[in-house]
Scaffold this motif. Sequence first.
Motif, short mmCIF file in Angstrom:
data_model
loop_
_atom_site.label_atom_id
_atom_site.label_comp_id
_atom_site.label_asym_id
_atom_site.label_seq_id
_atom_site.Cartn_x
_atom_site.Cartn_y
_atom_site.Cartn_z
N GLY A 1 6.55 6.25 7.62
CA GLY A 1 7.60 6.47 6.63
C GLY A 1 7.36 7.71 5.79
O GLY A 1 7.87 7.83 4.69
N SER B 1 7.66 11.67 4.68
CA SER B 1 8.77 12.62 4.74
C SER B 1 8.44 13.69 5.78
O SER B 1 7.28 13.88 6.14
N ARG B 2 9.48 14.36 6.22
CA ARG B 2 9.30 15.37 7.26
C ARG B 2 8.28 16.43 6.85
O ARG B 2 7.45 16.86 7.62
N ASN C 1 20.35 5.61 6.81
CA ASN C 1 20.04 7.04 6.93
C ASN C 1 18.52 7.23 6.90
O ASN C 1 17.77 6.27 6.73
N GLU C 2 18.07 8.47 7.07
CA GLU C 2 16.64 8.77 7.16
C GLU C 2 15.87 8.23 5.94
O GLU C 2 14.80 7.64 6.07
N GLU C 3 16.47 8.42 4.77
CA GLU C 3 15.85 7.96 3.53
C GLU C 3 15.60 6.45 3.56
O GLU C 3 14.51 5.97 3.27
N GLY C 4 16.65 5.72 3.95
CA GLY C 4 16.57 4.26 4.00
C GLY C 4 15.57 3.80 5.04
O GLY C 4 14.83 2.83 4.84
N ARG D 1 12.93 5.48 6.06
CA ARG D 1 11.56 5.78 5.60
C ARG D 1 11.04 4.69 4.69
O ARG D 1 9.85 4.37 4.69
N ALA D 2 11.95 4.11 3.90
CA ALA D 2 11.54 3.06 2.98
C ALA D 2 11.13 1.79 3.74
O ALA D 2 10.27 1.03 3.29
N HIS E 1 4.41 4.20 -0.25
CA HIS E 1 5.45 3.17 -0.38
C HIS E 1 5.42 2.47 -1.73
O HIS E 1 6.39 1.83 -2.11
#
Lengths: 322, 327
Positions: free
Chosen positions: A227, A229-230, B79-82, B84-85, B119
């Motif tokens: 998770g 970031s890029r 989306n990517e943000e969601g 990643r969480a 996280h």
Amino acid sequence: MPFFLRRIATLSSSIFAIVTFNFFLFHIIPGDPIRLIARTQRLNTEAIAKLRTSFGLDGSLLSQYFRYLSKLLHGDLGYSFFYKENVSGIVGRALGNTFLLLTASTLIVVTCGIAIGVFAGSRQGKKSDTATVVSSLILWSMPTFWVGMLLVFTFGVWVGGLPISGISTANALYSNWFQYAMDIGQHLILPTVTLAIVDIAFFIIITRTALIEVMSEDYMLTARGKGLSRRTIVWRHGFRNAMLPVLTASALYISALVGGAIQVEVVFSWPGMGLLMYNAVLARDYSVLEASFLLTTVAVLVANFAADMLYRVLDPRVAVSK
Amino acid sequence: MSLLEIRDLHVSYPNRKGEFFAVDGVDLTIEQGEFVGLAGESGCGKTTLALSIPQLLPEHSRIAAGSISFNGVDTTALNEEGLRAIRWKEISVIFQGALNALNPVQTIGSQIQEPIRIHDESVSKKEAQDRTLELLEAVGIPSHRASDFPHQFSGGMRQRVMIAMALSCMPKLVIADEPITALDVMTQAQILDLLRSLCDKYKLSMLLISHDLSVLAQTCDRVAVMYAGKVAEQGPTSRVFGSVGAQHPYTQRLLRAYPNIRHERKFIDGIPGYPPDLSTLQVGCRFADRCDVALSRCATEVPDLIDIGGNQSVACHLVSENQVGVQ
């Protein structure tokens, strides 16, 4: 740190081998340097003998060699008959100027090259990546001297504004040190840009390729899975791994730099080692050539040594294997 | 509500002719605390299915249809943000091949610790460190080795590191993608025991992927068998490998391909032929060509996954016809 000492020993023996090779290389070249200096056949034997002694060319080859070694250890690099001056003095000044030029360009090349390479590599296949690769290839295929001449033409004839020759304005009087430094800085711009513009492409392409290779590694998927970031994925997990091949390439680059420096210094009349070597070749100034060869090879060896040490800092796998 | 509900999932990769479906209409459910096994031969879509849950598929892949509902949230819509969480915090992955899945230039401690503070920013550095050492001890690695690098560990130890890493955020679901491949049999058994006990201890759900049915039979509550991008059969381990037995001809043939150490020696009965080429259009049952009990309709009609009772379902015309006969 036995490894460190071992590497130092290898480095010293390489330097010793280079010194020896360098000495014999210049002494087995056909032709008698004394005859070249005298430029006449009508020299009596007494005068020849005197010249031989003054240039250290009397006695057997072996005794000359040992005399050369002992002088070298005392920092005496011989006497230039062209400049009528001790070589160490001439080389010392030139070395400082070249160091300034190469440091400036290498800093630009390495930092910008790696940054742009990472930018392109992390956007593989996108338009910005393709544009970077294409322009890098164009830059990389341009000969350094030609880029230099274009810049000389542009800034000397068309636009003006930047000095195109030498390291400082001739006959200038400076009111303070700052003014002097500014003048040198201005003279530094074009040669630095010329060197950097071509060599930066090399670093962009190497870094990009290395990063793309690293991006497809399994641990990069792990980083994505965590998770992150890029940006964190690229810089924390990709960058250091991608730097390993770049470091190896940098060590090679130092040796390629010598060639580039000669071209740039000749085009811009920069009074450094490159110009010195170029003029020494034209003037058959062997003692200066000998010293220049020696110094450049030693510089390359030391650069490789430094890269070797840095590699062990970056890659823990190398540090353990004996 | 189930922890994970995959409905009619289609995942495609592009090829020269357009695209082909590596996962073609798969349904899979994982309950809270359940240990589910996913079996199938190489290239049947196991890994694609598993990696589509936290959306870790390669960029050129596409989820063409279907939904993945995790804890009530459709991850295909995030989306990517969601995503990643959710990644690692809720769903972590034990990747195939632990040597390559660990970063060679970072200590294992820092790699285990990394996701904790990403996280949950409220966790202090010290707490994250303590948790890392705890996890290392839990997977049987002395905590003083936290500052070592991956290459200083053996294959089994690296897999333990990977497991500790997967548990660092105490996720709800752990996906283990062939976690024991390339390990010797003794180590395999230890790692499986470890996985099972950690999941029981921390009440995690797990999706265990393996091509080895015996591994799944030994550790899982439920198994699903995939063939050519579809689920051929799924059900409780106790039924499929026990009382009721496997119903799908493919599962039956797979089981027959294993030597039975309690009975007399027989030649292993392999399945003739190869799995179909997924890049060509598939009509009918995908196993029909290799099936020795195929009916005429198997070549033209795609069999649906039919519930045959006891939470076991099978995608086979023969089985469903027999079912109808029974009823």
